[in-house]
Every structure is written in structure tokens, then in C-alpha cells.
Design a protein around this motif. Sequence first.
Motif, PDB file in Angstrom:
ATOM      1  N   UNK A  69     -42.083  -0.744 -26.486  1.00  0.00           N
ATOM      2  CA  UNK A  69     -42.000  -1.724 -25.397  1.00  0.00           C
ATOM      3  C   UNK A  69     -42.073  -1.038 -24.041  1.00  0.00           C
ATOM      4  N   UNK A  70     -41.383   0.079 -23.903  1.00  0.00           N
ATOM      5  CA  UNK A  70     -41.412   0.826 -22.639  1.00  0.00           C
ATOM      6  C   UNK A  70     -42.810   1.363 -22.367  1.00  0.00           C
ATOM      7  N   UNK A  71     -43.482   1.826 -23.408  1.00  0.00           N
ATOM      8  CA  UNK A  71     -44.854   2.316 -23.245  1.00  0.00           C
ATOM      9  C   UNK A  71     -45.776   1.193 -22.777  1.00  0.00           C
ATOM     10  N   UNK A  72     -45.616  -0.009 -23.368  1.00  0.00           N
ATOM     11  CA  UNK A  72     -46.431  -1.154 -22.961  1.00  0.00           C
ATOM     12  C   UNK A  72     -46.204  -1.482 -21.483  1.00  0.00           C
ATOM     13  N   UNK A  73     -44.942  -1.486 -21.061  1.00  0.00           N
ATOM     14  CA  UNK A  73     -44.633  -1.780 -19.660  1.00  0.00           C
ATOM     15  C   UNK A  73     -45.218  -0.712 -18.739  1.00  0.00           C
ATOM     16  N   UNK A  74     -45.128   0.543 -19.143  1.00  0.00           N
ATOM     17  CA  UNK A  74     -45.647   1.640 -18.318  1.00  0.00           C
ATOM     18  C   UNK A  74     -47.166   1.563 -18.190  1.00  0.00           C
ATOM     19  N   UNK A  75     -47.847   1.221 -19.277  1.00  0.00           N
ATOM     20  CA  UNK A  75     -49.308   1.069 -19.218  1.00  0.00           C
ATOM     21  C   UNK A  75     -49.700  -0.067 -18.276  1.00  0.00           C
ATOM     22  N   UNK A  76     -48.958  -1.171 -18.356  1.00  0.00           N
ATOM     23  CA  UNK A  76     -49.234  -2.290 -17.465  1.00  0.00           C
ATOM     24  C   UNK A  76     -49.031  -1.908 -16.009  1.00  0.00           C
ATOM     25  N   UNK A  77     -47.942  -1.215 -15.733  1.00  0.00           N
ATOM     26  CA  UNK A  77     -47.657  -0.793 -14.362  1.00  0.00           C
ATOM     27  C   UNK A  77     -48.725   0.176 -13.862  1.00  0.00           C
ATOM     28  N   UNK A  78     -49.112   1.131 -14.704  1.00  0.00           N
ATOM     29  CA  UNK A  78     -50.118   2.121 -14.298  1.00  0.00           C
ATOM     30  C   UNK A  78     -51.436   1.450 -13.926  1.00  0.00           C
ATOM     31  N   UNK A  79     -51.854   0.471 -14.711  1.00  0.00           N
ATOM     32  CA  UNK A  79     -53.111  -0.222 -14.425  1.00  0.00           C
ATOM     33  C   UNK A  79     -53.000  -1.055 -13.151  1.00  0.00           C
ATOM     34  N   UNK A  80     -51.834  -1.691 -12.931  1.00  0.00           N
ATOM     35  CA  UNK A  80     -51.632  -2.488 -11.718  1.00  0.00           C
ATOM     36  C   UNK A  80     -51.682  -1.605 -10.479  1.00  0.00           C
ATOM     37  N   UNK A  81     -51.087  -0.431 -10.564  1.00  0.00           N
ATOM     38  CA  UNK A  81     -51.128   0.516  -9.444  1.00  0.00           C
ATOM     39  C   UNK A  81     -52.573   0.864  -9.105  1.00  0.00           C
ATOM     40  N   UNK A  82     -53.411   0.932 -10.129  1.00  0.00           N
ATOM     41  CA  UNK A  82     -54.815   1.330  -9.946  1.00  0.00           C
ATOM     42  C   UNK A  82     -55.730   0.136  -9.683  1.00  0.00           C
ATOM     43  N   UNK A  83     -55.157  -1.018  -9.341  1.00  0.00           N
ATOM     44  CA  UNK A  83     -55.954  -2.144  -8.862  1.00  0.00           C
ATOM     45  C   UNK A  83     -56.224  -3.245  -9.862  1.00  0.00           C
ATOM     46  N   UNK A  84     -55.711  -3.124 -11.097  1.00  0.00           N
ATOM     47  CA  UNK A  84     -55.951  -4.150 -12.109  1.00  0.00           C
ATOM     48  C   UNK A  84     -54.964  -5.314 -11.957  1.00  0.00           C
ATOM     49  N   UNK A  85     -55.451  -6.510 -12.275  1.00  0.00           N
ATOM     50  CA  UNK A  85     -54.571  -7.680 -12.394  1.00  0.00           C
ATOM     51  C   UNK A  85     -54.100  -7.717 -13.842  1.00  0.00           C
ATOM     52  N   UNK A  86     -52.826  -7.407 -14.055  1.00  0.00           N
ATOM     53  CA  UNK A  86     -52.317  -7.120 -15.397  1.00  0.00           C
ATOM     54  C   UNK A  86     -51.347  -8.203 -15.856  1.00  0.00           C
ATOM     55  N   UNK A  87     -51.485  -8.593 -17.139  1.00  0.00           N
ATOM     56  CA  UNK A  87     -50.500  -9.446 -17.804  1.00  0.00           C
ATOM     57  C   UNK A  87     -49.866  -8.649 -18.933  1.00  0.00           C
ATOM     58  N   UNK A  88     -48.538  -8.496 -18.908  1.00  0.00           N
ATOM     59  CA  UNK A  88     -47.790  -7.924 -20.021  1.00  0.00           C
ATOM     60  C   UNK A  88     -47.243  -9.084 -20.850  1.00  0.00           C
ATOM     61  N   UNK A  89     -47.750  -9.236 -22.068  1.00  0.00           N
ATOM     62  CA  UNK A  89     -47.349 -10.321 -22.959  1.00  0.00           C
ATOM     63  C   UNK A  89     -46.527  -9.728 -24.094  1.00  0.00           C
ATOM     64  N   UNK A  90     -45.299 -10.179 -24.267  1.00  0.00           N
ATOM     65  CA  UNK A  90     -44.432  -9.607 -25.293  1.00  0.00           C
ATOM     66  C   UNK A  90     -44.036 -10.653 -26.322  1.00  0.00           C
ATOM     67  N   UNK A  91     -43.961 -10.218 -27.572  1.00  0.00           N
ATOM     68  CA  UNK A  91     -43.437 -11.055 -28.655  1.00  0.00           C
ATOM     69  C   UNK A  91     -41.955 -10.800 -28.814  1.00  0.00           C
ATOM     70  N   UNK A  92     -41.550  -9.572 -28.553  1.00  0.00           N
ATOM     71  CA  UNK A  92     -40.162  -9.153 -28.716  1.00  0.00           C
ATOM     72  C   UNK A  92     -39.323  -9.710 -27.572  1.00  0.00           C
TER      73      UNK A  92
END
Length: 389
Positions: free
Chosen positions: A30-53
Motif C-alpha cells: 500500500x505504501x509503495x502504491x501511494x509513493x508511486x502515485x505521489x512520484x507521478x503527480x510530482x512529475x506532472x501526471x493527474x493521478x488517481x490512487x484507487x484502493x480495495x484495502x
Amino acid sequence: MIGGVPATLAQLAMSRRVLIVVGAGGVGKTTTAAALGLAAAVRGKRVLCLTIDPARRLAEALGLERMSSEERVVAPARLAQGGVAVGGSLTAMMLDTKRTFDQLVEKHSSTPEHARRLLNNRLYQYVSTSLAGTQEYMAMEKLVAVMREARFDLIVLDTPPTANALDFLDAPERLIDALDSAATGWFIQAFESTGKMSLNLLARSAALVLRGLGRITGGGFLEAMAEFLTELNDLFGGFKQRARTVEGALRSPEVAFVLVTSPAPMSLREVLYFSDRLERANMDRGAFVVNRLHLPPPGAGTSPTEADAVQAISERGLQLRLDAEAPSRLVRAHADARRLAALDMVHLRTLHELTKDKMPIVHVPEFAGSVQDLDALRGLADLLMRGGV
């Protein structure tokens, strides 16, 4: 790129539309998923983090009070307080399995009355919330729906532990098989003509089976099941097409799986099994992330003595703050750290041999504490994008 395949996790995150993050429980998925989302957002992506957990870890790491089935944008001001400047945007939401299932029923029923009867059916209310695999299939339905929108450049899907994540691969085919099964046909045949359960309409063998089941469960249960399957059959064409669409989405070149593990043998076995399933299903294994790796301590190529420890303590002015047993404890701790680092590399040998440079493997060290705030999450995001240690 390696033969058209991203050579780094950063290239993968910036070139794919969907990253599905999978792994065993307790490996930092879960932390890895959040970190990937944040990294992409920092680099200009419009990111959605969708979790089942529904665990609070993702919400806490993203600076949200709680996760919701509604989209929640992480405010740029909140990110700035954590020292994070984003060129894009970061949105998070939690899957509401029943709501997603209800929307499918309403969309694909032939009439509003058919939809109402199915939504009010007791068995439907169980299946749409509690049946094994339903949550995973509905997550893929939601994923496909979001993929069709242009609002997000990257969707990061955080999944349950590996054993449940395997349901992603099987759920579409299982749904089709269930709707096509002989048992489903029995119930529909017995119920369809009169609107009530009539075993007289069935072949003798099928009627005997269902009468025996009725004595155990009660006739009301069988009638509810027959009504449920009959109404579900009304959706068959729509659901079957949807299942095929979901199945195809998993093989889309826009989608890649990020497989998260630790060096622990059990976690590695799970992630390698899942990797094999993905390969056999012709689904893209984008990268491996190995969390909680023990790094060799300074001077790992040597065996320091107690005299060396005494000297190191003195050079740092710590002799008055440590007791007489500190040098021997330091020597033992150094030896333990060397052994743990060496053991991790032995465990990871199989992973490295099987991938053979086909995809990036990112090593993330064991941290002193858990990643619980944006500052720590930003550090992990930067580390992942640099390719780890």
C-alpha cells in the motif's frame, strides 16, 4: 527501454496508464502504491490512487483523514506543507464493491423493474458484498470505467494481498462460467415460467437434487436463489460482454503490474507464483519492488574487533554515554547486520535469475520507522524513481 520494455520503474510510471500493485500481506504494498502515485503527480501526471484495502495506511500516507468511496483530491496546500510540489494532481478513493455492482445492474437490466427485483433480492445483497472474488472483479469493473475517462493520466490500483489479487485473473472467466453453468439453467427453468419454484418442470435427477437441498436450506432459500439467478440471467449478455472487456483490459499495453515483495522466503514464493501466473496469462509484469532489504553495514568487508569499536566510540565522543559492554554489543550487531544482508541476497538470487534483466528490480532498504507522513512518503517516492539502492 529494454527491447521496448521500460528499463526503470520511473519510465514505467510515466509511460503506462494503469499500474496494478500486488504482493503478499505486510510487504509495504500500500505504501509503495501511494509513493508511486505521489512520484507521478510530482512529475506532472493527474493521478488517481484507487484502493480495495480499507486500511488507513494509504489515507494517512497521503495526508487524508480517511479514505472514501468518493474521489478525494489531496490539496496542493496540504502537499506543500509536507514539502511536496506537484506539477499534476493526486486523487484517492476507496472501492465501494456494492455500489459498483448496483450500478452495473441498473445499467444492464432490461427494465427498471428487473433491476429493482434483483437489487432487493436477499442473495444478491450477499453476493454483491461478501462472495469471494466479487470485490476483486468489481475493482476491475471500476478500473475499466475510470480508464475510459480522460480525467486521469495514471491510475494506481492498490490490491489486497496476493492470494486475493489472483482473483483478478480468474474473476471474469468465473463469472461467465457461472452464468453459463447447468446449475444456473436448472434454477432458471424451474422458476421462469410461473415466477415460483416449480421442480415439476425439471428433469427427475435435477429435481431430486434440489428437493434434497430444499429440505436442508428451506424452500424460501431455493426460491430466492431461483429468483436471483433468473434476474441475473436477464443481465447475461451485458455481463458477459463486460467480463470480456475486463479480461481484455488486463492485457492492454496501457496496463502493467508492479509486484511488491520483501526478501522473506514466503513473500518471495508468493510474488514469484503470481509473476508466473501473469506471464502465462500474457499480462505485463512491469517491475519488482523489494522492500525492507537489509543493507550491508559500513565496513561490511571486514570483521571489526572490540578495539575497533572502542576507537569508533571515542572518535565520536560517546564514551561517557555508553557502558563498558557497548563495544562488544556493537561488534555483535555489526556481525548480525552482515549476516542479514548476505541472507537477503541469497533469498533474492532466484528472483534475479528468473527475471534475467527482463524488467527492473528496485531494492528499497529497511527503514528505521514506518512511512506515515508526506515527508517520508516523498523520500520513498524519490527513491523508487531513482531505481532504489
